[in-house]
Design an enzyme around this catalytic site. Structure first.
Site, short mmCIF file in Angstrom:
data_model
loop_
_atom_site.label_atom_id
_atom_site.label_comp_id
_atom_site.label_asym_id
_atom_site.label_seq_id
_atom_site.Cartn_x
_atom_site.Cartn_y
_atom_site.Cartn_z
N TYR A 136 -10.05 -9.61 -6.73
CA TYR A 136 -9.03 -9.75 -7.77
C TYR A 136 -9.30 -10.95 -8.68
O TYR A 136 -8.75 -11.05 -9.77
CB TYR A 136 -7.64 -9.87 -7.15
CG TYR A 136 -7.23 -8.65 -6.39
CD1 TYR A 136 -6.79 -7.51 -7.05
CD2 TYR A 136 -7.31 -8.61 -5.00
CE1 TYR A 136 -6.43 -6.37 -6.35
CE2 TYR A 136 -6.95 -7.47 -4.29
CZ TYR A 136 -6.52 -6.36 -4.97
OH TYR A 136 -6.18 -5.23 -4.28
N HIS A 148 -2.02 2.52 -6.21
CA HIS A 148 -2.66 1.23 -5.92
C HIS A 148 -2.67 0.30 -7.14
O HIS A 148 -2.90 -0.90 -7.00
CB HIS A 148 -4.09 1.45 -5.42
CG HIS A 148 -4.34 0.83 -4.09
ND1 HIS A 148 -3.53 1.05 -2.98
CD2 HIS A 148 -5.30 -0.05 -3.67
CE1 HIS A 148 -4.00 0.36 -1.96
NE2 HIS A 148 -5.07 -0.31 -2.34
N ARG A 156 0.85 -1.18 0.00
CA ARG A 156 0.00 0.00 0.00
C ARG A 156 0.89 1.24 0.00
O ARG A 156 2.04 1.20 0.44
CB ARG A 156 -0.89 0.03 1.23
CG ARG A 156 -1.86 -1.13 1.37
CD ARG A 156 -2.69 -0.97 2.64
NE ARG A 156 -3.66 -2.04 2.80
CZ ARG A 156 -3.48 -3.14 3.53
NH1 ARG A 156 -2.32 -3.30 4.17
NH2 ARG A 156 -4.42 -4.05 3.63
N LYS A 213 -2.49 -2.31 8.01
CA LYS A 213 -3.69 -1.73 8.60
C LYS A 213 -4.05 -2.46 9.90
O LYS A 213 -3.83 -3.66 10.03
CB LYS A 213 -4.87 -1.83 7.63
CG LYS A 213 -4.84 -0.82 6.49
CD LYS A 213 -6.10 -0.93 5.66
CE LYS A 213 -6.15 0.12 4.56
NZ LYS A 213 -7.39 0.02 3.77
N HIS A 233 -4.89 -8.85 3.92
CA HIS A 233 -6.34 -8.72 4.03
C HIS A 233 -6.85 -9.55 5.21
O HIS A 233 -6.48 -10.71 5.36
CB HIS A 233 -7.03 -9.21 2.75
CG HIS A 233 -6.88 -8.27 1.61
ND1 HIS A 233 -7.09 -8.65 0.30
CD2 HIS A 233 -6.56 -6.95 1.56
CE1 HIS A 233 -6.89 -7.61 -0.50
NE2 HIS A 233 -6.58 -6.58 0.24
N ARG A 274 -0.27 -2.49 -6.55
CA ARG A 274 -0.79 -3.51 -5.63
C ARG A 274 -1.85 -4.37 -6.32
O ARG A 274 -1.85 -5.59 -6.19
CB ARG A 274 -1.37 -2.81 -4.40
CG ARG A 274 -1.96 -3.73 -3.34
CD ARG A 274 -2.28 -2.90 -2.11
NE ARG A 274 -3.16 -3.56 -1.17
CZ ARG A 274 -2.76 -4.38 -0.20
NH1 ARG A 274 -1.48 -4.66 -0.05
NH2 ARG A 274 -3.64 -4.92 0.63
#
Length: 311
Positions: free
Chosen positions: A279, A244, A147, A171, A270, A247
């Site tokens: 994806y 992004h 990210r 995150k 994730h 990524r």
């Protein structure tokens, strides 16, 4: 002679670009499709192709009711082939540069095809310290699926060059390890040892952040966006590319190569598999195109034997 040019290009993709055999076969199919059209039009030399010839080919693809995304892939393949021909001085100009990609529905997520990503990274000007910083940063973003916030907050102690992994603070304060490949590691190490040190010393800065601006300060999210924007415009001003995109492309290309989705989930950091599954929409379409080209039974659909039952 056309086949000799094709062989040179496919060898280039294999030995210099290190493309997978599956990707190279797709390029070969796209080039063969175009060559077959040229033969039908009594055009014996692929070097003499004009914009009008290309328009005729695209009209044929439309008549065959191919999806816009499939046509765009063929355009991308042939644009890359003729770029190689131009670089080898076989032709003066790339005729496919005059061809715009078709408008398609918003891709979610936005990704580049593999050849587009390789060409984008290869287009970076590395003649300056900041150019080599850009190369190291973008190569790492694509190599590890980072990210933007993870890039700007990356510190020297998070890099393990001996194992070629990064410790990423993602995150929700969730840490994960992600690998990076040899080329990205080489670019990163050279930048840190030479260019970063030179800039830091010049402005008497002393901090641990890896990616810095021209004054030696920590790079910001906006700084990364500006760098990507400049690199993208130099590569192809018609394409919308943002941080992004690296990524997104990282995840999609791994899935296309058969990597298990749960491993991709872990690499991306994730929390939920459903987030990663976005994806698969792109990769499944890619898989379907490969299937349609490759399955023996599907290739027999125009075989006269399949029409016997209608006689």
């Amino acid at each position: 002679m056309n086949n000799q040019y094709k062989k040179e290009y496919l060898d280039y993709l294999h030995y210099q670009k290190d493309y997978s055999s599956l990707t190279i076969k797709e390029y070969e199919r796209d080039i063969d499709s175009f060559f077959n059209y040229l033969t039908q039009q009594s055009i014996d030399d692929c070097l003499s192709v004009t914009y009008q010839d290309i328009r005729g080919y695209l009209a044929m693809l439309h008549q065959d009711a191919l999806a816009s995304k499939t046509i765009n892939r063929k355009i991308s393949s042939l644009r890359g082939f003729y770029k190689f021909m131009q670089n080898e001085d076989y032709i003066n100009d790339n005729p496919f540069l005059e061809v715009d990609s078709l408008k398609v529905g918003q891709r979610n997520p936005d990704v580049l095809y593999i050849d587009e990503m390789m060409d984008l990274l290869d287009s970076i000007d590395t003649s300056t310290s900041l150019g080599r910083r850009n190369q190291a940063m973008l190569e790492l973003m694509y190599a590890s699926g980072l990210r933007c916030s993870e890039v700007v907050n990356l510190t020297l102690k998070q890099i393990d060059f001996s194992r070629q992994v990064l410790l990423i603070h993602g995150k929700g304060k969730k840490d994960r390890y992600v690998p990076f490949h040899d080329f990205a590691g080489e670019c990163l190490q050279n930048y840190i040892q030479d260019d970063r040190k030179e800039i830091m010393d010049k402005y008497h800065e002393d901090h641990d952040y890896v990616f810095i601006n021209k004054y030696g300060k920590k790079l910001t999210n906006r700084g990364v966006e500006n760098i990507v924007d400049r690199v993208a415009k130099n590569y192809d001003p018609t394409k919308k590319i943002h941080p992004h995109t690296f990524r997104h492309s990282f995840a999609t290309h791994l899935l296309e190569e058969g990597i298990d989705i749960r491993l991709v989930q872990e690499l991306l950091g994730h929390a939920s598999l459903s987030t990663t599954q976005i994806y698969t929409h792109v990769s499944i379409q890619h898989l379907k195109e490969v299937y349609d080209h490759s399955h023996p039974r599907n290739n027999l659909k125009n075989d006269p034997r399949n029409n016997l039952k209608n006689d």
